[in-house]
Structures are given as C-alpha cells and as structure tokens.
Design a protein around this motif. Sequence first.
Motif, PDB file in Angstrom:
ATOM      1  N   ARG A  40      36.981  54.715  63.474  1.00 45.59           N
ATOM      2  CA  ARG A  40      38.281  55.361  63.548  1.00 45.59           C
ATOM      3  C   ARG A  40      38.818  55.480  64.979  1.00 45.59           C
ATOM      4  O   ARG A  40      40.013  55.340  65.222  1.00 45.59           O
ATOM      5  N   GLU A  41      37.927  55.703  65.953  1.00 48.85           N
ATOM      6  CA  GLU A  41      38.371  55.912  67.333  1.00 48.85           C
ATOM      7  C   GLU A  41      38.382  54.622  68.163  1.00 48.85           C
ATOM      8  O   GLU A  41      39.378  54.251  68.747  1.00 48.85           O
ATOM      9  N   ARG A  42      37.207  53.940  68.158  1.00 48.00           N
ATOM     10  CA  ARG A  42      37.070  52.810  69.082  1.00 48.00           C
ATOM     11  C   ARG A  42      36.904  51.463  68.394  1.00 48.00           C
ATOM     12  O   ARG A  42      36.526  50.483  69.035  1.00 48.00           O
ATOM     13  N   GLY A  43      37.152  51.412  67.081  1.00 46.69           N
ATOM     14  CA  GLY A  43      36.970  50.154  66.352  1.00 46.69           C
ATOM     15  C   GLY A  43      37.858  49.048  66.913  1.00 46.69           C
ATOM     16  O   GLY A  43      38.974  49.308  67.397  1.00 46.69           O
ATOM     17  N   ILE A  44      37.345  47.821  66.902  1.00 47.74           N
ATOM     18  CA  ILE A  44      38.093  46.672  67.448  1.00 47.74           C
ATOM     19  C   ILE A  44      39.422  46.482  66.707  1.00 47.74           C
ATOM     20  O   ILE A  44      40.476  46.308  67.324  1.00 47.74           O
ATOM     21  N   ILE A  45      39.415  46.590  65.380  1.00 48.77           N
ATOM     22  CA  ILE A  45      40.639  46.416  64.584  1.00 48.77           C
ATOM     23  C   ILE A  45      41.637  47.529  64.918  1.00 48.77           C
ATOM     24  O   ILE A  45      42.840  47.305  65.102  1.00 48.77           O
ATOM     25  N   THR A  46      41.103  48.764  65.029  1.00 49.17           N
ATOM     26  CA  THR A  46      41.957  49.900  65.373  1.00 49.17           C
ATOM     27  C   THR A  46      42.655  49.634  66.712  1.00 49.17           C
ATOM     28  O   THR A  46      43.852  49.894  66.873  1.00 49.17           O
ATOM     29  N   GLY A  47      41.881  49.075  67.656  1.00 45.71           N
ATOM     30  CA  GLY A  47      42.421  48.735  68.977  1.00 45.71           C
ATOM     31  C   GLY A  47      43.559  47.711  68.879  1.00 45.71           C
ATOM     32  O   GLY A  47      44.588  47.847  69.544  1.00 45.71           O
ATOM     33  N   GLU A  48      43.330  46.715  68.022  1.00 45.37           N
ATOM     34  CA  GLU A  48      44.349  45.670  67.839  1.00 45.37           C
ATOM     35  C   GLU A  48      45.642  46.268  67.284  1.00 45.37           C
ATOM     36  O   GLU A  48      46.750  45.928  67.698  1.00 45.37           O
ATOM     37  N   MET A  49      45.499  47.195  66.322  1.00 49.71           N
ATOM     38  CA  MET A  49      46.657  47.841  65.701  1.00 49.71           C
ATOM     39  C   MET A  49      47.475  48.600  66.753  1.00 49.71           C
ATOM     40  O   MET A  49      48.692  48.648  66.701  1.00 49.71           O
ATOM     41  N   LYS A  50      46.726  49.211  67.709  1.00 53.80           N
ATOM     42  CA  LYS A  50      47.409  49.991  68.753  1.00 53.80           C
ATOM     43  C   LYS A  50      48.242  49.068  69.662  1.00 53.80           C
ATOM     44  O   LYS A  50      49.262  49.487  70.232  1.00 53.80           O
ATOM     45  N   GLU A  54      52.933  47.460  71.956  1.00 56.85           N
ATOM     46  CA  GLU A  54      53.207  46.814  73.252  1.00 56.85           C
ATOM     47  C   GLU A  54      53.892  45.457  73.084  1.00 56.85           C
ATOM     48  O   GLU A  54      54.364  44.884  74.067  1.00 56.85           O
ATOM     49  N   LEU A  55      53.908  44.940  71.860  1.00 58.68           N
ATOM     50  CA  LEU A  55      54.470  43.601  71.633  1.00 58.68           C
ATOM     51  C   LEU A  55      56.000  43.641  71.543  1.00 58.68           C
ATOM     52  O   LEU A  55      56.567  44.673  71.171  1.00 58.68           O
ATOM     53  N   PRO A  56      56.632  42.498  71.878  1.00 57.75           N
ATOM     54  CA  PRO A  56      58.096  42.419  71.674  1.00 57.75           C
ATOM     55  C   PRO A  56      58.415  42.631  70.193  1.00 57.75           C
ATOM     56  O   PRO A  56      57.618  42.234  69.333  1.00 57.75           O
ATOM     57  N   ARG A  57      59.533  43.269  69.922  1.00 58.99           N
ATOM     58  CA  ARG A  57      59.912  43.645  68.575  1.00 58.99           C
ATOM     59  C   ARG A  57      59.793  42.482  67.584  1.00 58.99           C
ATOM     60  O   ARG A  57      59.264  42.683  66.478  1.00 58.99           O
ATOM     61  N   GLY A  64      51.465  42.248  62.841  1.00 61.82           N
ATOM     62  CA  GLY A  64      51.060  43.351  61.957  1.00 61.82           C
ATOM     63  C   GLY A  64      50.479  42.827  60.662  1.00 61.82           C
ATOM     64  O   GLY A  64      49.427  43.293  60.206  1.00 61.82           O
ATOM     65  N   GLN A  65      51.090  41.804  60.116  1.00 59.56           N
ATOM     66  CA  GLN A  65      50.633  41.258  58.846  1.00 59.56           C
ATOM     67  C   GLN A  65      49.251  40.626  59.024  1.00 59.56           C
ATOM     68  O   GLN A  65      48.334  40.891  58.223  1.00 59.56           O
ATOM     69  N   ALA A  66      49.123  39.828  60.103  1.00 64.10           N
ATOM     70  CA  ALA A  66      47.847  39.148  60.346  1.00 64.10           C
ATOM     71  C   ALA A  66      46.731  40.156  60.603  1.00 64.10           C
ATOM     72  O   ALA A  66      45.611  40.029  60.091  1.00 64.10           O
ATOM     73  N   ALA A  67      47.045  41.172  61.395  1.00 60.65           N
ATOM     74  CA  ALA A  67      46.039  42.197  61.707  1.00 60.65           C
ATOM     75  C   ALA A  67      45.636  42.968  60.459  1.00 60.65           C
ATOM     76  O   ALA A  67      44.459  43.279  60.255  1.00 60.65           O
TER      77      ALA A  67
END
Length: 345
Positions: A40-50, A54-57, A64-67
């Motif tokens: 929940r805190e430091r998971g790699i997938i969770t990090g990717e979602m965060k 930062e990405l361009p709109r 988001g779909q791929a993640a």
Amino acid sequence: MSDHVILDRIEELRRQFDAELAQAASLDTCAAVRDRWVGRERGIITGEMKRLRELPREDRPAFGQAANELRNYVERELNAALERFGARARELEIARGRVDVTRPGFPYALGVEHPIKRLQAEIEQVFISLGFRVFDLPEIEKEYYNFDALNMPRSHPARDSQDTFYFDETTLLRTHCSTVQIHAMKVMKPPVRAVSTGKVYRRDPADATHSPMFYQVDVLALDEGITMGDLKGTLEVFLKRIFHPDVRMRFRPGFFPFVEPGAEVDISCIFCFGKGCRICKQSGWIEILGAGMVHPKVLRMSGVDDERYTGFAWGMGIDRVALLKYEVDDIRLFFENDLRFLTQF
Ligand SMILES: [Zn+2]
C-alpha cells in the motif's frame, strides 16, 4: 511521451514481475513479492500510479489504462501463486500429522530400581515379617538424638567436627541410624520392635570403601526378659534371609557406647563358604555389623525402667552388604549414577 514509450515501460515492469514471481519458491517469498509490488505504501505499482499526475494530460488515459491492467495482472498472478503455495503448505501440514502405522516404534529406556534402594526395601521387608515397625527418621538431627541420648557425651571422640557435619552447635547430619532407638522409645511403650533404614553422613573422603554419604539399617527390640539369645536368633534369621540359608555367624567382643555388652558380628564368607579367599583375607569370615544389649544408661535417659526391661540393638551398613551381595569392589559406583553400571541390576 508517446504511447509506445509508455507501453514499453509497463511491459518492462511486467517482465520484471514475472521473473521475480518465478523465483518465489514458498509462501513466504511469494508474500514478500506481493509486498514489493502491490504494497500500500511503497509498492512498485502504487509508485507508478502516483506518477500519473506528473504526466502531460494527453498521456494520462493510456498510461492509466496500461498501469491498471498491469496491477490487475500482478494481483491475479500473485493470488494464484499464494493459493498454490498455501495449498501445498496445508498438504504438508496434513501429511505431517498423518500416522504411519507401518513405521517401527521408538525405543525408550526403562528405568531400574537402584540396587541400594532394592536392598533397603528387602531388609525392611524381613523386619516387617518379624513384626517390627519401620521408622522413617530425619537426616537432619538434633545432637541429643544422635549422640547424648546414645551415651555419647560431649567429650566423646565421635562428636568431633572432623567426623560429623554440623549445621550449628546442636544440629547435625545424623552419623548413624541408631537414632531409631531414641525415637522409638519416645513414641512406643515396651514391647518395642523398631527398625529404621536410610542415609547417614560422615566426613570421610570418598574412596573404594568410604563415602561421605552411605546407608544404614538399625534395629531395636525392647521388652521384659530380652537376652543375647534373642539378638542371636533375630540376627540369624535376618542374615540367612539376606545372604544365604547356609550362612553362619560368630560374635566377637566389640565396643559401642550405646550397648553393654557389645559385639562385632561376622558371617562365614559367602564367596568361599569359610575355606578362605581374597575377599575374606583367607580367614573364612567377613565382618558385617555391630550389635549388643542396649546400655542401661540409654534406657534410663529415655525414661525406660532398666531394672524391668532389657533390649538389643544392632546396626549395619547397607552399602557394605550391597558390595558383598552384588560383588562390587568400589562403593562410589553406587552413587555415580552411571547407567552402564546401574542397568546391570
Ligand atoms: Zn572367603
């Protein structure tokens, strides 16, 4: 960022995850992979979602779909793996609890009665059959019972602290079971038939024939008209029962402060039957115990009318009998608790 780059990155993560999961070989390592990827805190997938923010709109929907797909994939794979390992663990647990009825039993050692204890019980049994009452007496004793009342006044050499373990001025470890005479006269009115066996203590350095702790049996018979003949008769029955029906005995004059007259008692050698051998030092006789008629002073000190009553008393080392009976040549063997020795009995 192009869709192509985004998807490459997700694809790379998926390969990484697959490789890690393939390495997991147990429920525990599998759980560690889960924490690393979807924690929940430091998971790699969770990090990717965060990173999404930062990405361009315009890149967000594709990423988001791929993640999301990656997360679903990772969770599905992990659940399947956890289920697999869990099932295997449960199977092992069940297998472990299963009883294999064809397996040979576990051997376990049976205890044996200590040879001294067995002899002690055997001796008591002889006296019970003769109508004696068995006294179980304290090993920590008052000087009065151990010495004074047995006609061994304060000046008596046996009271030397060289020979006796003292706790204080008047309390000691009993040096003999002769205390049974005093204890029995205190609680019984004549006729008295009393026997006591147990441990006694003397400050003797241990060697083949001495031990600071050893076992004794002591006997008292008190009544009107008891004579040396009664002493001899009782001893004869006892010694024949303990050693051999053909054993003979002889009395020699001996001194013990609590008897008058006193005697050393020998038995005919149980190894050579009197012919002479190494054990009896070629004499044909073995010294076995001390006996005598209870000293009138001892009777008087315990409040017994020494004009009306007489008695006999004797004492013997049980370990000494065990040494002879079981043909053991070192008393220390009895107290070292070496199972190789003890299991022979
Ligand atoms: Zn002999």
